[in-house]
Write an enzyme that holds these catalytic residues in place. Structure first.
Site, mmCIF file in Angstrom:
data_model
loop_
_atom_site.group_PDB
_atom_site.id
_atom_site.type_symbol
_atom_site.label_atom_id
_atom_site.label_comp_id
_atom_site.label_asym_id
_atom_site.label_seq_id
_atom_site.Cartn_x
_atom_site.Cartn_y
_atom_site.Cartn_z
ATOM 1 N N ARG A 1 0.875 -1.183 0.000
ATOM 2 C CA ARG A 1 0.000 0.000 0.000
ATOM 3 C C ARG A 1 0.897 1.214 0.000
ATOM 4 N NH1 ARG A 1 0.430 1.810 5.104
ATOM 5 N NH2 ARG A 1 0.322 0.270 6.779
ATOM 6 N N HIS B 1 -2.030 3.486 6.227
ATOM 7 C CA HIS B 1 -3.046 2.444 6.446
ATOM 8 C C HIS B 1 -4.461 2.994 6.257
ATOM 9 C CE1 HIS B 1 -5.173 -0.894 8.383
ATOM 10 N NE2 HIS B 1 -5.773 0.000 9.127
ATOM 11 N N TYR C 1 6.972 4.532 10.716
ATOM 12 C CA TYR C 1 7.406 3.127 10.663
ATOM 13 C C TYR C 1 7.983 2.675 9.315
ATOM 14 C CZ TYR C 1 2.616 2.551 8.806
ATOM 15 O OH TYR C 1 1.460 2.680 8.071
HETATM 16 C C1 LIG Z 1 -9.368 -8.396 15.811
HETATM 17 C C2 LIG Z 1 -8.856 -7.048 15.402
HETATM 18 N N1 LIG Z 1 -7.684 -6.612 15.913
HETATM 19 C C3 LIG Z 1 -7.202 -5.389 15.541
HETATM 20 C C4 LIG Z 1 -7.901 -4.605 14.672
HETATM 21 C C5 LIG Z 1 -7.357 -3.251 14.249
HETATM 22 N N2 LIG Z 1 -6.869 -3.360 12.890
HETATM 23 C C6 LIG Z 1 -7.615 -2.958 11.829
HETATM 24 S S1 LIG Z 1 -6.838 -3.182 10.387
HETATM 25 C C7 LIG Z 1 -5.476 -3.824 11.141
HETATM 26 C C8 LIG Z 1 -4.275 -4.237 10.337
HETATM 27 C C9 LIG Z 1 -4.540 -5.360 9.424
HETATM 28 O O1 LIG Z 1 -3.417 -5.531 8.594
HETATM 29 P P1 LIG Z 1 -3.447 -6.533 7.394
HETATM 30 O O2 LIG Z 1 -4.224 -7.731 7.756
HETATM 31 O O3 LIG Z 1 -2.055 -6.749 6.944
HETATM 32 O O4 LIG Z 1 -4.289 -5.769 6.285
HETATM 33 P P2 LIG Z 1 -3.954 -4.390 5.569
HETATM 34 O O5 LIG Z 1 -4.666 -3.320 6.354
HETATM 35 O O6 LIG Z 1 -2.484 -4.225 5.577
HETATM 36 O O7 LIG Z 1 -4.510 -4.489 4.190
HETATM 37 C C10 LIG Z 1 -5.640 -3.845 12.518
HETATM 38 C C11 LIG Z 1 -4.620 -4.333 13.462
HETATM 39 C C12 LIG Z 1 -9.140 -5.103 14.178
HETATM 40 N N3 LIG Z 1 -9.874 -4.401 13.322
HETATM 41 N N4 LIG Z 1 -9.578 -6.331 14.557
#
Ligand SMILES: Cc1ncc(C[n+]2csc(CCOP(=O)(O)OP(=O)(O)O)c2C)c(N)n1
Ligand SMILES: [Mg+2]
Length: 345
Positions: A259, A263, A272
């Site tokens: 990306r 985020h 980071y």
């Molecule tokens: C169970 C849970 N823990 C934490 C979060 C907060 N959170 C939302 S998106 C995210 C990161 C997810 O990263 P990734 O799976 O790599 O997807 P990306 O956003 O990079 O596409 C987090 C930690 C959440 N929504 N649900």
């Protein structure tokens, strides 16, 4: 190993490679779907910075991963259980830019939840897109359950679900994939590996270089594709869809991508990752790569490129205007919809 090295391992498309004998219309439609999402996405960031909307989560950089995947499906027939970053996929499935902008503004008639959820919590009944909730990975058992139902009914459908690499650390991911493998379900999990889960890099998330390496432990094929190359994703996904439809069970497809923006609208990625790293990845922008490829094939010309761009910008502008002028839901609708009722138009 540096996280960027891990993600760039996927092979880039050779410049003179033929476009798989896919119809010209399909290739140009792929390009259009990627482009229109990008222009809408850019417009959403501007709305956020203008203070007009509260939140945006972007798909910039993921366009090839999603468009390559969705073009391998029978859209409207197969089931899709997406995740929040799936704007390009949703547009290609029939979500309109107006629908999306109505969601950004929380206005009346938003198709996912009647504007009850945050933006990008997709659901679109007319396209067999099942609504998702905020806790990451909860969509995976839902998709496995849908695939189980498809198998019990003897349908020829498949269920595709998407997730980020970081969210594969959640228990639900293991449960869903295990269930799909045990029952040989028509299930595909597309992991969009963009190297980070907000600020957490992939090598702090898992001790293997590829999410797809874990597929063997479930007893299903695991495939790594270059997520910035729409045709590579299409090929990998098409093979997975063909297997699933033939009753041969699930596949884990990992698209290596990045990306190129923070985020979400509420994240400062300078804390980071380096600007150099981001700039390096921008050189492999999926839209730029595909445009160059189509130009080399004689399918895109400068005039056509400008024409597509003007259409994409006009479509985004129309959607923003429409949403700005749309009414908010009436206070009397606050508790609606809850159970077993259609979302009002
Ligand atoms: C169970 C849970 N823990 C934490 C979060 C907060 N959170 C939302 S998106 C995210 C990161 C997810 O990263 P990734 O799976 O790599 O997807 P990306 O956003 O990079 O596409 C987090 C930690 C959440 N929504 N649900
Ligand atoms: Mg990620």
């Amino acid at each position: 190993m540096a996280t960027t090295e891990i993600a760039t391992k996927a092979k880039p498309r050779a410049k003179d490679e033929k476009p798989d004998d896919l119809p010209k219309e399909m290739l140009l439609d792929m390009y259009w779907q990627m482009l229109r999402s990008r222009r809408l996405d850019e417009r959403a960031w501007v709305l956020h910075r203008q203070g007009k909307i509260a939140f945006h989560i972007s798909a910039m950089g993921h366009e090839a991963s999603q468009i390559g995947a969705v073009f391998a499906l029978r859209r409207g027939h197969d089931y899709v259980v997406p995740y929040y970053r799936d704007l390009p996929m949703m547009l290609a499935l029939g979500l309109t830019p107006r629908d999306f902008c109505i969601g950004l503004f929380g206005k009346r008639g938003e198709p996912s939840s009647g504007a009850r959820q945050m933006p990008s919590h997709w659901g679109l009944r007319r396209a067999n897109v099942v609504t998702t909730s905020s806790p990451v990975a909860t969509q995976i058992p839902h998709a496995a359950g849908i695939a189980f139902a498809i198998k019990l009914r003897g349908d020829d459908r498949v269920a595709l679900t998407c997730i980020g690499e970081g969210s594969t650390s959640q228990g639900e991911w293991y449960e869903g994939l295990n269930w799909a493998a045990v029952h040989k379900l028509p299930f595909i999990c597309l992991v969009q590996n963009n190297v980070y889960a907000i600020s957490v890099p992939m090598d702090k998330q898992m001790a293997v270089p590829n999410v797809a390496d874990r597929a063997a432990a479930f007893g299903m094929p695991g495939v790594v594709v270059d997520g910035n190359d729409v045709l590579a994703v299409y090929r990998g996904m098409k093979a997975a869809v063909d297997l699933a439809r033939a009753g041969e069970g699930p596949t884990l497809v990992e698209a290596k991508t990045y990306r190129v923006v923070p985020h979400s609208s509420d994240d400062d990625d300078r804390s980071y990752r380096s600007r150099d790293e981001v700039e390096e990845w921008k050189k492999r922008d999926p839209i730029l790569l595909f445009r160059t490829h189509l130009e080399s094939q004689g399918l895109l010309t400068p005039v056509l490129i400008d024409d597509y761009d003007a259409r994409a910008v006009a479509e985004a502008e129309d959607a923003v205007k429409f949403a700005e002028e749309a009414p908010y839901p009436d206070a009397s609708e606050a508790a609606y919809p809850v159970y077993a009722e259609e979302i009002r138009k």
